[in-house]
Design a protein around this motif. Structure first.
Motif, PDB file in Angstrom:
ATOM      1  N   MET A   1     -89.411  97.903  74.622  1.00 19.58           N
ATOM      2  CA  MET A   1     -88.248  97.284  75.122  1.00 19.58           C
ATOM      3  C   MET A   1     -87.524  98.690  75.457  1.00 19.58           C
ATOM      4  N   ASN A   2     -86.859  98.890  76.650  1.00 16.36           N
ATOM      5  CA  ASN A   2     -85.907  99.584  76.947  1.00 16.36           C
ATOM      6  C   ASN A   2     -84.843 100.146  75.665  1.00 16.36           C
ATOM      7  N   ASP A   3     -84.783 101.288  75.486  1.00 18.79           N
ATOM      8  CA  ASP A   3     -83.947 101.723  74.316  1.00 18.79           C
ATOM      9  C   ASP A   3     -82.363 100.973  74.591  1.00 18.79           C
ATOM     10  N   GLU A   4     -82.044 101.155  75.841  1.00 16.76           N
ATOM     11  CA  GLU A   4     -80.550 100.686  76.204  1.00 16.76           C
ATOM     12  C   GLU A   4     -80.350  99.341  76.080  1.00 16.76           C
ATOM     13  N   ILE A   5     -81.377  98.445  76.454  1.00 13.64           N
ATOM     14  CA  ILE A   5     -81.436  96.979  76.297  1.00 13.64           C
ATOM     15  C   ILE A   5     -81.404  96.655  74.803  1.00 13.64           C
ATOM     16  N   GLN A   6     -82.367  97.297  74.140  1.00  9.80           N
ATOM     17  CA  GLN A   6     -82.433  97.230  72.687  1.00  9.80           C
ATOM     18  C   GLN A   6     -81.111  97.392  72.019  1.00  9.80           C
ATOM     19  N   HIS A   7     -80.407  98.398  72.387  1.00  7.36           N
ATOM     20  CA  HIS A   7     -79.039  98.687  71.836  1.00  7.36           C
ATOM     21  C   HIS A   7     -78.236  97.490  72.284  1.00  7.36           C
ATOM     22  N   ILE A   8     -77.993  96.721  73.354  1.00  8.76           N
ATOM     23  CA  ILE A   8     -77.156  95.735  73.857  1.00  8.76           C
ATOM     24  C   ILE A   8     -77.641  94.595  73.195  1.00  8.76           C
ATOM     25  N   ILE A   9     -78.743  94.315  72.852  1.00 13.41           N
ATOM     26  CA  ILE A   9     -79.243  92.960  72.076  1.00 13.41           C
ATOM     27  C   ILE A   9     -79.088  93.249  70.549  1.00 13.41           C
ATOM     28  N   SER A  10     -78.881  94.555  70.180  1.00 15.35           N
ATOM     29  CA  SER A  10     -79.149  94.674  68.685  1.00 15.35           C
ATOM     30  C   SER A  10     -77.896  94.116  67.920  1.00 15.35           C
ATOM     31  N   ARG A  11     -78.185  93.930  66.549  1.00 20.81           N
ATOM     32  CA  ARG A  11     -77.104  93.384  65.607  1.00 20.81           C
ATOM     33  C   ARG A  11     -75.998  94.237  65.500  1.00 20.81           C
ATOM     34  N   GLU A  12     -76.198  95.668  65.619  1.00 12.17           N
ATOM     35  CA  GLU A  12     -75.041  96.618  65.686  1.00 12.17           C
ATOM     36  C   GLU A  12     -74.025  96.573  66.618  1.00 12.17           C
ATOM     37  N   SER A  13     -74.506  96.144  67.652  1.00 11.94           N
ATOM     38  CA  SER A  13     -73.713  96.259  68.950  1.00 11.94           C
ATOM     39  C   SER A  13     -73.055  94.779  69.072  1.00 11.94           C
ATOM     40  N   GLN A  14     -73.181  94.080  68.208  1.00 14.51           N
ATOM     41  CA  GLN A  14     -72.503  92.570  68.667  1.00 14.51           C
ATOM     42  C   GLN A  14     -71.339  92.347  67.636  1.00 14.51           C
ATOM     43  N   ASN A  15     -70.500  91.710  68.011  1.00 18.61           N
ATOM     44  CA  ASN A  15     -69.319  90.956  67.302  1.00 18.61           C
ATOM     45  C   ASN A  15     -69.945  90.024  66.136  1.00 18.61           C
TER      46      ASN A  15
ATOM     47  N   GLN B   1     -81.240  85.962  74.148  1.00 14.78           N
ATOM     48  CA  GLN B   1     -80.875  87.462  74.716  1.00 14.78           C
ATOM     49  C   GLN B   1     -80.112  87.506  76.168  1.00 14.78           C
ATOM     50  N   ASN B   2     -80.440  86.395  76.980  1.00  9.48           N
ATOM     51  CA  ASN B   2     -79.511  86.030  78.007  1.00  9.48           C
ATOM     52  C   ASN B   2     -77.941  86.203  77.555  1.00  9.48           C
ATOM     53  N   LEU B   3     -77.906  85.208  76.350  1.00 15.49           N
ATOM     54  CA  LEU B   3     -76.356  85.289  76.000  1.00 15.49           C
ATOM     55  C   LEU B   3     -75.694  86.553  75.722  1.00 15.49           C
ATOM     56  N   LEU B   4     -76.592  87.477  75.066  1.00 13.78           N
ATOM     57  CA  LEU B   4     -76.233  88.729  74.653  1.00 13.78           C
ATOM     58  C   LEU B   4     -76.082  89.708  75.827  1.00 13.78           C
ATOM     59  N   LEU B   5     -76.982  89.357  76.821  1.00 11.33           N
ATOM     60  CA  LEU B   5     -76.624  90.289  77.822  1.00 11.33           C
ATOM     61  C   LEU B   5     -75.479  89.946  78.910  1.00 11.33           C
ATOM     62  N   HIS B   6     -75.109  88.697  78.876  1.00 14.22           N
ATOM     63  CA  HIS B   6     -74.088  88.243  79.625  1.00 14.22           C
ATOM     64  C   HIS B   6     -72.809  88.634  78.976  1.00 14.22           C
ATOM     65  N   ASN B   7     -72.759  88.558  77.363  1.00 17.63           N
ATOM     66  CA  ASN B   7     -71.471  88.660  76.720  1.00 17.63           C
ATOM     67  C   ASN B   7     -71.336  90.506  76.896  1.00 17.63           C
ATOM     68  N   TYR B   8     -72.381  90.982  77.104  1.00 23.25           N
ATOM     69  CA  TYR B   8     -72.384  92.685  77.247  1.00 23.25           C
ATOM     70  C   TYR B   8     -71.558  92.889  78.860  1.00 23.25           C
ATOM     71  N   TYR B   9     -72.188  92.311  79.637  1.00 28.26           N
ATOM     72  CA  TYR B   9     -71.804  92.766  81.052  1.00 28.26           C
ATOM     73  C   TYR B   9     -70.504  91.808  81.556  1.00 28.26           C
ATOM     74  N   PHE B  10     -70.130  90.687  81.137  1.00 27.45           N
ATOM     75  CA  PHE B  10     -69.258  89.873  81.282  1.00 27.45           C
ATOM     76  C   PHE B  10     -68.401  89.316  80.338  1.00 27.45           C
ATOM     77  N   PRO B  11     -67.723  90.279  79.742  1.00 26.40           N
ATOM     78  CA  PRO B  11     -67.132  89.861  78.564  1.00 26.40           C
ATOM     79  C   PRO B  11     -65.747  88.853  78.701  1.00 26.40           C
ATOM     80  N   ASP B  12     -65.069  88.815  80.153  1.00 25.76           N
ATOM     81  CA  ASP B  12     -64.117  88.147  80.386  1.00 25.76           C
ATOM     82  C   ASP B  12     -64.644  86.528  80.372  1.00 25.76           C
ATOM     83  N   THR B  13     -66.001  86.403  80.290  1.00 30.47           N
ATOM     84  CA  THR B  13     -66.514  84.916  80.309  1.00 30.47           C
ATOM     85  C   THR B  13     -67.640  84.883  79.369  1.00 30.47           C
ATOM     86  N   SER B  14     -67.256  85.464  78.138  1.00 27.11           N
ATOM     87  CA  SER B  14     -68.574  85.683  77.263  1.00 27.11           C
ATOM     88  C   SER B  14     -68.591  84.067  76.505  1.00 27.11           C
TER      89      SER B  14
END
Length: 203
Positions: free
Chosen positions: A1-15, A105-118
């Motif tokens: 998996m792409n490192d950047e995608i892995q970062h987005i959906i990783s535990r460390e990058s989430q609230n 993973q879709n939820l995590l990606l959505h929340n990263y790209y579109f936080p106003d509608t997380s």
């Protein structure tokens, strides 16, 4: 998996909410590894759903506060209920995805790209033997029709290429983003709000 995608959906990058989603995803991934089943196997999702139910019951994640009188709409993938003046509840059975992991993973990606509608995962709901994820999302009232050329411009500026109609692909990240028609992207006072997205991570 792409490192950047892995970062987005990783535990460390989430609230906190993201950590709950990631915890469930990790659990299901361990179950998948132990079973040796591939997502393309005929009974994969059925088995995965049984594992998900075991997790829900162990962690007491069943959500029962659904008022059928608050129902407002539904599409192929989800049912929508008004929660209050500021938010809606969406019940999704992950029908668009080969696995629940893909949906989370879709939820995590959505929340990263579109936080106003997380999305905020509240729990899970069981109806007619179907398991639904229950997510809360800010309520957006459209004030004007969405200009899909502006959607295309916004996504192009963020690395996504239009592949056909309302579908996009980010070649750098290997991300597919689909179904961005004017009912899934609303415009309020000139600002675009992405309320329903379908992300897929390519191999």
């Amino acid at each position: 998996m792409n490192d950047e995608i892995q970062h987005i959906i990783s535990r460390e990058s989430q609230n906190g909410d993201g950590i709950v989603i990631k915890t469930i995803t990790n659990f299901l991934a361990r179950c998948q590894e132990a079973s040796g089943m591939a997502k393309t196997d005929k009974h994969f999702k059925e088995k995965e759903t049984k594992n998900l139910i075991n997790f829900i019951e162990a962690e007491k994640l069943w959500y029962s506060s659904i008022n059928i009188n608050d129902y407002i709409a539904e599409g192929a993938e989800q049912k929508v209920y008004i929660k209050n003046d500021n938010s809606v509840l969406k019940l999704n059975d992950a029908i668009y995805y080969l696995s629940w992991i893909d949906y989370f993973q879709n939820l995590l990606l959505h929340n990263y790209y579109f936080p106003d509608t997380s999305y905020d995962l509240l729990g899970f709901y069981l109806h007619d033997k179907i398991v639904y994820a229950v997510v809360k999302q800010p309520f957006v009232k459209a004030t004007e029709k969405t200009d899909l050329d502006l959607v295309k411009l916004f996504l192009t500026n963020n690395g996504f290429q239009n592949t056909r109609n309302n579908d996009y692909f980010n070649p750098k990240l290997g991300l597919i983003l689909e179904d961005l028609h004017d009912e899934n992207v609303l415009t309020q006072n000139g600002i675009l709000y992405f309320i329903d997205t379908v992300f897929y991570i390519t191999d």
